[in-house]
Motif scaffolding. Structure first.
Motif, PDB file in Angstrom:
ATOM      1  N   GLU A  15       0.808  -1.225   0.000  1.00  0.00           N
ATOM      2  CA  GLU A  15       0.000   0.000   0.000  1.00  0.00           C
ATOM      3  C   GLU A  15       0.843   1.279   0.000  1.00  0.00           C
ATOM      4  N   PRO A  16       1.865   1.407   0.857  1.00  0.00           N
ATOM      5  CA  PRO A  16       2.688   2.621   0.776  1.00  0.00           C
ATOM      6  C   PRO A  16       3.358   2.790  -0.593  1.00  0.00           C
ATOM      7  N   LEU A  17       3.783   1.690  -1.209  1.00  0.00           N
ATOM      8  CA  LEU A  17       4.386   1.784  -2.539  1.00  0.00           C
ATOM      9  C   LEU A  17       3.368   2.262  -3.564  1.00  0.00           C
ATOM     10  N   ARG A  18       2.155   1.777  -3.473  1.00  0.00           N
ATOM     11  CA  ARG A  18       1.099   2.211  -4.395  1.00  0.00           C
ATOM     12  C   ARG A  18       0.787   3.697  -4.237  1.00  0.00           C
ATOM     13  N   VAL A  19       0.852   4.182  -3.013  1.00  0.00           N
ATOM     14  CA  VAL A  19       0.569   5.599  -2.775  1.00  0.00           C
ATOM     15  C   VAL A  19       1.695   6.474  -3.317  1.00  0.00           C
ATOM     16  N   VAL A  20       2.930   6.139  -2.983  1.00  0.00           N
ATOM     17  CA  VAL A  20       4.073   6.966  -3.381  1.00  0.00           C
ATOM     18  C   VAL A  20       4.339   6.867  -4.876  1.00  0.00           C
ATOM     19  N   TYR A  21       4.254   5.677  -5.437  1.00  0.00           N
ATOM     20  CA  TYR A  21       4.558   5.458  -6.851  1.00  0.00           C
ATOM     21  C   TYR A  21       3.288   5.070  -7.603  1.00  0.00           C
ATOM     22  N   SER A  22       2.311   5.943  -7.572  1.00  0.00           N
ATOM     23  CA  SER A  22       0.990   5.634  -8.125  1.00  0.00           C
ATOM     24  C   SER A  22       1.001   5.422  -9.641  1.00  0.00           C
ATOM     25  N   GLN A  23       2.039   5.874 -10.327  1.00  0.00           N
ATOM     26  CA  GLN A  23       2.111   5.678 -11.777  1.00  0.00           C
ATOM     27  C   GLN A  23       2.578   4.265 -12.139  1.00  0.00           C
ATOM     28  N   HIS A  24       2.977   3.475 -11.134  1.00  0.00           N
ATOM     29  CA  HIS A  24       3.425   2.108 -11.346  1.00  0.00           C
ATOM     30  C   HIS A  24       2.410   1.134 -10.730  1.00  0.00           C
ATOM     31  N   VAL A  25       2.471  -0.108 -11.161  1.00  0.00           N
ATOM     32  CA  VAL A  25       1.559  -1.143 -10.663  1.00  0.00           C
ATOM     33  C   VAL A  25       2.344  -2.098  -9.773  1.00  0.00           C
ATOM     34  N   PHE A  26       1.848  -2.320  -8.571  1.00  0.00           N
ATOM     35  CA  PHE A  26       2.461  -3.252  -7.625  1.00  0.00           C
ATOM     36  C   PHE A  26       1.448  -4.351  -7.328  1.00  0.00           C
ATOM     37  N   ARG A  27       1.912  -5.602  -7.441  1.00  0.00           N
ATOM     38  CA  ARG A  27       1.042  -6.746  -7.190  1.00  0.00           C
ATOM     39  C   ARG A  27       1.730  -7.711  -6.239  1.00  0.00           C
ATOM     40  N   THR A  28       0.960  -8.321  -5.365  1.00  0.00           N
ATOM     41  CA  THR A  28       1.496  -9.283  -4.401  1.00  0.00           C
ATOM     42  C   THR A  28       1.294 -10.708  -4.905  1.00  0.00           C
ATOM     43  N   CYS A  29       1.979 -11.639  -4.249  1.00  0.00           N
ATOM     44  CA  CYS A  29       1.833 -13.053  -4.621  1.00  0.00           C
ATOM     45  C   CYS A  29       0.394 -13.522  -4.427  1.00  0.00           C
ATOM     46  N   ASP A  30      -0.273 -13.022  -3.395  1.00  0.00           N
ATOM     47  CA  ASP A  30      -1.655 -13.438  -3.158  1.00  0.00           C
ATOM     48  C   ASP A  30      -2.590 -12.880  -4.223  1.00  0.00           C
ATOM     49  N   GLU A  31      -2.377 -11.646  -4.630  1.00  0.00           N
ATOM     50  CA  GLU A  31      -3.213 -11.058  -5.686  1.00  0.00           C
ATOM     51  C   GLU A  31      -3.032 -11.807  -7.007  1.00  0.00           C
ATOM     52  N   GLU A  32      -1.834 -12.295  -7.244  1.00  0.00           N
ATOM     53  CA  GLU A  32      -1.541 -13.033  -8.480  1.00  0.00           C
ATOM     54  C   GLU A  32      -1.766 -14.535  -8.331  1.00  0.00           C
ATOM     55  N   ARG A  33      -2.089 -14.987  -7.113  1.00  0.00           N
ATOM     56  CA  ARG A  33      -2.316 -16.405  -6.826  1.00  0.00           C
ATOM     57  C   ARG A  33      -1.083 -17.247  -7.183  1.00  0.00           C
ATOM     58  N   LEU A  34       0.078 -16.770  -6.716  1.00  0.00           N
ATOM     59  CA  LEU A  34       1.334 -17.458  -7.010  1.00  0.00           C
ATOM     60  C   LEU A  34       2.063 -17.937  -5.755  1.00  0.00           C
ATOM     61  N   ARG A  35       1.389 -17.914  -4.629  1.00  0.00           N
ATOM     62  CA  ARG A  35       2.027 -18.341  -3.378  1.00  0.00           C
ATOM     63  C   ARG A  35       2.488 -19.793  -3.489  1.00  0.00           C
ATOM     64  N   GLY A  36       3.733 -20.025  -3.048  1.00  0.00           N
ATOM     65  CA  GLY A  36       4.282 -21.371  -3.013  1.00  0.00           C
ATOM     66  C   GLY A  36       4.930 -21.837  -4.301  1.00  0.00           C
ATOM     67  N   MET A  37       4.888 -21.043  -5.339  1.00  0.00           N
ATOM     68  CA  MET A  37       5.491 -21.443  -6.612  1.00  0.00           C
ATOM     69  C   MET A  37       7.015 -21.401  -6.510  1.00  0.00           C
ATOM     70  N   GLU A  38       7.677 -22.396  -7.064  1.00  0.00           N
ATOM     71  CA  GLU A  38       9.138 -22.433  -7.093  1.00  0.00           C
ATOM     72  C   GLU A  38       9.673 -21.267  -7.927  1.00  0.00           C
ATOM     73  N   ASP A  39      10.884 -20.826  -7.605  1.00  0.00           N
ATOM     74  CA  ASP A  39      11.435 -19.609  -8.214  1.00  0.00           C
ATOM     75  C   ASP A  39      11.595 -19.671  -9.726  1.00  0.00           C
ATOM     76  N   VAL A  40      12.129 -20.732 -10.264  1.00  0.00           N
ATOM     77  CA  VAL A  40      12.389 -20.785 -11.712  1.00  0.00           C
ATOM     78  C   VAL A  40      11.095 -20.677 -12.517  1.00  0.00           C
ATOM     79  N   PRO A  41      10.069 -21.493 -12.237  1.00  0.00           N
ATOM     80  CA  PRO A  41       8.820 -21.309 -12.985  1.00  0.00           C
ATOM     81  C   PRO A  41       8.129 -19.980 -12.661  1.00  0.00           C
ATOM     82  N   LEU A  42       8.319 -19.469 -11.442  1.00  0.00           N
ATOM     83  CA  LEU A  42       7.725 -18.184 -11.077  1.00  0.00           C
ATOM     84  C   LEU A  42       8.227 -17.079 -12.000  1.00  0.00           C
TER      85      LEU A  42
END
Length: 137
Positions: A15-42
């Motif tokens: 949230e603080p990143l979204r406020v300060v850098y509002s011209q950019h898009v920030f997404r979390t692992c939960d929003e993208e449904r990627l929790r638990g994915m191994e790094d290489v395929p991620l």
């Protein structure tokens, strides 16, 4: 720029990143449904989803040859944040302030190829952050 915040970052940093850098898009692992994915395929999944960068505490990704190669092949900017093993309010303020202070330089930089950015932790000792003086009456 579209930035993915890895699952090893606390969710409150978005949230603080979204406020300060509002011209950019920030997404979390939960929003993208990627929790638990191994790094290489991620990394390839993020590229397929049109991400430009990944922010992570996993500095080992650049030391592991397979993961380092996957980072380079993905074309993503790799942004590392040091894990200071702090707790509570101290962890919250240091993580958020480090990201807010450092991301400006990442956004301003024009990479000429696969690039990594290691964000330096903001000074967080009492004497580094504040001067206290008693005022004479």
């Amino acid at each position: 720029m579209k930035v993915y915040l890895d699952e090893n970052l606390p969710p409150f940093v978005v949230e603080p990143l979204r406020v300060v850098y509002s011209q950019h898009v920030f997404r979390t692992c939960d929003e993208e449904r990627l929790r638990g994915m191994e790094d290489v395929p991620l990394l390839s999944t993020l590229r397929a989803r049109a991400f430009d960068a990944i922010v992570t505490r996993d500095r080992a990704q650049l030391k592991n040859p397979e993961e380092r190669e996957a980072v380079a092949a993905s074309g993503l900017r790799w942004i590392g944040v040091a894990d200071k093993k702090l707790r509570g309010l101290e962890q919250l303020t240091i993580t958020v302030s480090t990201l807010i202070a450092g991301m400006r330089f990442v956004f301003e930089h024009d990479p000429q190829g696969p690039t990594s950015y290691a964000l330096q932790t903001v000074p967080h000792g009492e004497t580094q952050r504040i001067k206290i003086r008693l005022l004479a009456a």
